[in-house]
Scaffold this active site. Structure first.
Site, PDB file in Angstrom:
ATOM      1  N   HIS A 257       6.854  -7.540  -2.189  1.00 31.83           N
ATOM      2  CA  HIS A 257       6.662  -6.886  -0.889  1.00 31.83           C
ATOM      3  C   HIS A 257       7.583  -7.517   0.149  1.00 31.83           C
ATOM      4  CE1 HIS A 257       3.353  -4.522  -2.250  1.00 31.83           C
ATOM      5  NE2 HIS A 257       2.459  -5.480  -2.278  1.00 31.83           N
TER       6      HIS A 257
ATOM      7  N   LYS B 158       0.790  -1.234   0.000  1.00 34.45           N
ATOM      8  CA  LYS B 158       0.000   0.000   0.000  1.00 34.45           C
ATOM      9  C   LYS B 158       0.822   1.285   0.000  1.00 34.45           C
ATOM     10  CE  LYS B 158      -3.410  -0.968  -0.584  1.00 34.45           C
ATOM     11  NZ  LYS B 158      -3.771  -1.555  -1.901  1.00 34.45           N
TER      12      LYS B 158
ATOM     13  N   SER C  63      -4.381   2.836   4.620  1.00 37.03           N
ATOM     14  CA  SER C  63      -4.597   2.233   3.302  1.00 37.03           C
ATOM     15  C   SER C  63      -4.618   0.703   3.400  1.00 37.03           C
ATOM     16  CB  SER C  63      -3.492   2.702   2.353  1.00 37.03           C
ATOM     17  OG  SER C  63      -3.701   2.188   1.062  1.00 37.03           O
TER      18      SER C  63
HETATM   19  P1  A3P Z   1      -5.146   4.738  -0.668  1.00 38.91           P
HETATM   20  O1  A3P Z   1      -5.730   3.478  -0.112  1.00 38.91           O
HETATM   21  O2  A3P Z   1      -4.666   5.656   0.414  1.00 38.91           O
HETATM   22  O3  A3P Z   1      -6.050   5.439  -1.613  1.00 38.91           O
HETATM   23  P2  A3P Z   1      -0.328  -0.258  -3.653  1.00 38.91           P
HETATM   24  O4  A3P Z   1      -0.358  -0.107  -5.115  1.00 38.91           O
HETATM   25  O5  A3P Z   1       1.025  -0.352  -3.070  1.00 38.91           O
HETATM   26  O6  A3P Z   1      -1.258  -1.324  -3.191  1.00 38.91           O
HETATM   27  O7  A3P Z   1      -0.873   1.123  -3.029  1.00 38.91           O
HETATM   28  C1  A3P Z   1      -2.219   1.496  -3.156  1.00 38.91           C
HETATM   29  C2  A3P Z   1      -2.361   2.912  -2.659  1.00 38.91           C
HETATM   30  O8  A3P Z   1      -1.736   3.797  -3.608  1.00 38.91           O
HETATM   31  C3  A3P Z   1      -3.811   3.345  -2.537  1.00 38.91           C
HETATM   32  O9  A3P Z   1      -3.838   4.330  -1.495  1.00 38.91           O
HETATM   33  C4  A3P Z   1      -4.048   3.952  -3.903  1.00 38.91           C
HETATM   34  O10 A3P Z   1      -5.154   4.792  -3.993  1.00 38.91           O
HETATM   35  C5  A3P Z   1      -2.724   4.717  -4.077  1.00 38.91           C
HETATM   36  N1  A3P Z   1      -2.455   5.075  -5.479  1.00 38.91           N
HETATM   37  C6  A3P Z   1      -2.371   4.250  -6.537  1.00 38.91           C
HETATM   38  N2  A3P Z   1      -2.186   4.957  -7.664  1.00 38.91           N
HETATM   39  C7  A3P Z   1      -2.149   6.251  -7.301  1.00 38.91           C
HETATM   40  C8  A3P Z   1      -1.992   7.478  -8.022  1.00 38.91           C
HETATM   41  N3  A3P Z   1      -1.866   7.488  -9.327  1.00 38.91           N
HETATM   42  N4  A3P Z   1      -2.001   8.622  -7.313  1.00 38.91           N
HETATM   43  C9  A3P Z   1      -2.138   8.622  -5.963  1.00 38.91           C
HETATM   44  N5  A3P Z   1      -2.310   7.498  -5.237  1.00 38.91           N
HETATM   45  C10 A3P Z   1      -2.305   6.330  -5.901  1.00 38.91           C
END
Ligand code: A3P
Length: 296
Positions: free
Chosen positions: A110, A48, A140
């Protein structure tokens, strides 16, 4: 979704010194013996922290022009194998990566630094690490575990926050993860350490820094196009990047592309939780030079 009915939440197990679920340990021997190639790029993160965001950026940088069909036909989790994953209905990360002929291969993990297959270090592979401040990362992860039907039952927010502080979330303690790669960077120069907060603040600047690390001379116009394409709203509405095609998540509970903000923790932490967290954080991070921003 077809598979949701047949999937059950995994139990948290202790494995190689960290909390894990069987979906990431079943293939352990193959994972540890994975043969990295010198031009592989490893995208390493605590869950996340912005893994999908940086994966999509890298995919566009390398294949946006040369293989445009890739962008419309293959979800990001098929283009960027999740090395340690073995989920039902999807090929394992190792199999996906082994069968990949693209150069470079973009591979996501991860795993904490001490569990990364040694061939990545032996081959001197480039590593892009993304870190996110602990408070937003915890929030998140909590919402993700609510909607990810393979994750251990998250319980309520205060129970989850305690688990996060105790390092009892999948892939172990956030503290050790971010510090582990930070320390590795002191002796292994092929790591580009990025921060989620910097990416939100100025995606264009971070894109430029990333290109410089990768030795890519991407024209400004192309970088600008990528910057727009990887904006939160674009990715949220793009079925190839928003995980809507994956059968393991229940979007009725929470979307994968949830908010994408810095500081959403303020909508979750009580004043007491925040004070206790800060105290605990100070102790855990007292020997580290790492600095995070919890607001921008
Ligand atoms: P949130 O749950 O705070 O919205 P991962 O890809 O490591 O699983 O992380 C997911 C998190 O990154 C989520 O956070 C998601 O919304 C955010 N995220 C993914 N793409 C994004 C982007 N283009 N801009 C901002 N946040 C992004």
């Amino acid at each position: 979704m077809l598979f949701l009915k047949t999937i059950s939440r995994a139990e948290l197990i202790e494995f190689e010194g960290i909390s894990m679920v069987h979906f990431f340990t079943e293939n352990w021997e193959k994972i540890q013996n994975f043969q990295a190639r010198p031009d592989d790029i490893l995208i390493a993160t605590y869950p996340k922290a912005g893994t999908t965001w940086v994966s999509y950026i890298l995919d566009l940088l390398y294949f946006g022009n040369t293989a445009p069909e890739r962008q419309t036909s293959q979800p990001i989790y098929m283009r960027v194998p999740f090395l340690e994953a073995t989920f039902p209905g999807i090929p394992s990360g190792v199999d996906l990566a082994d069968n990949m002929s693209t150069k470079p291969r973009l591979i996501k993990t991860h795993l904490p630094v001490q569990l990364v297959p040694k061939s990545f270090w032996e081959q001197n592979c480039r590593v892009v690490y993304v870190a996110r401040n602990a408070k937003d990362n915890a929030v998140s992860f909590y919402h993700f575990d609510r909607m990810n039907m393979t994750a251990p039952e998250p319980g309520d927010w205060s129970t989850y926050l305690q688990r996060f502080k105790n390092g009892k979330t999948v892939f172990g303690p956030w503290y050790d993860h971010v510090c582990g790669f930070w320390e590795k960077k002191q002796t292994y120069s092929n790591i580009h350490y990025m921060f989620f907060e910097d990416m939100v603040e100025d995606t264009g600047r971070e894109l430029e820094r990333l290109c410089s690390f990768l030795g890519l001379f991407t024209p400004i116009e192309e970088r600008e196009q990528i910057r727009k394409g990887v904006h939160f709203d674009s990715m949220k509405h793009n079925s190839m990047t928003n995980y809507s095609t994956i059968p393991l998540m229940d979007f009725k509970v929470s979307p994968f592309m949830r908010k994408g903000k810095v500081g959403d923790w303020k909508n979750h932490f009580t004043v007491t939780q925040n004070e206790q967290f800060d105290e605990h954080y100070k102790q855990k991070m007292k020997n580290s030079t790492l600095h995070f921003r919890t607001e921008i």
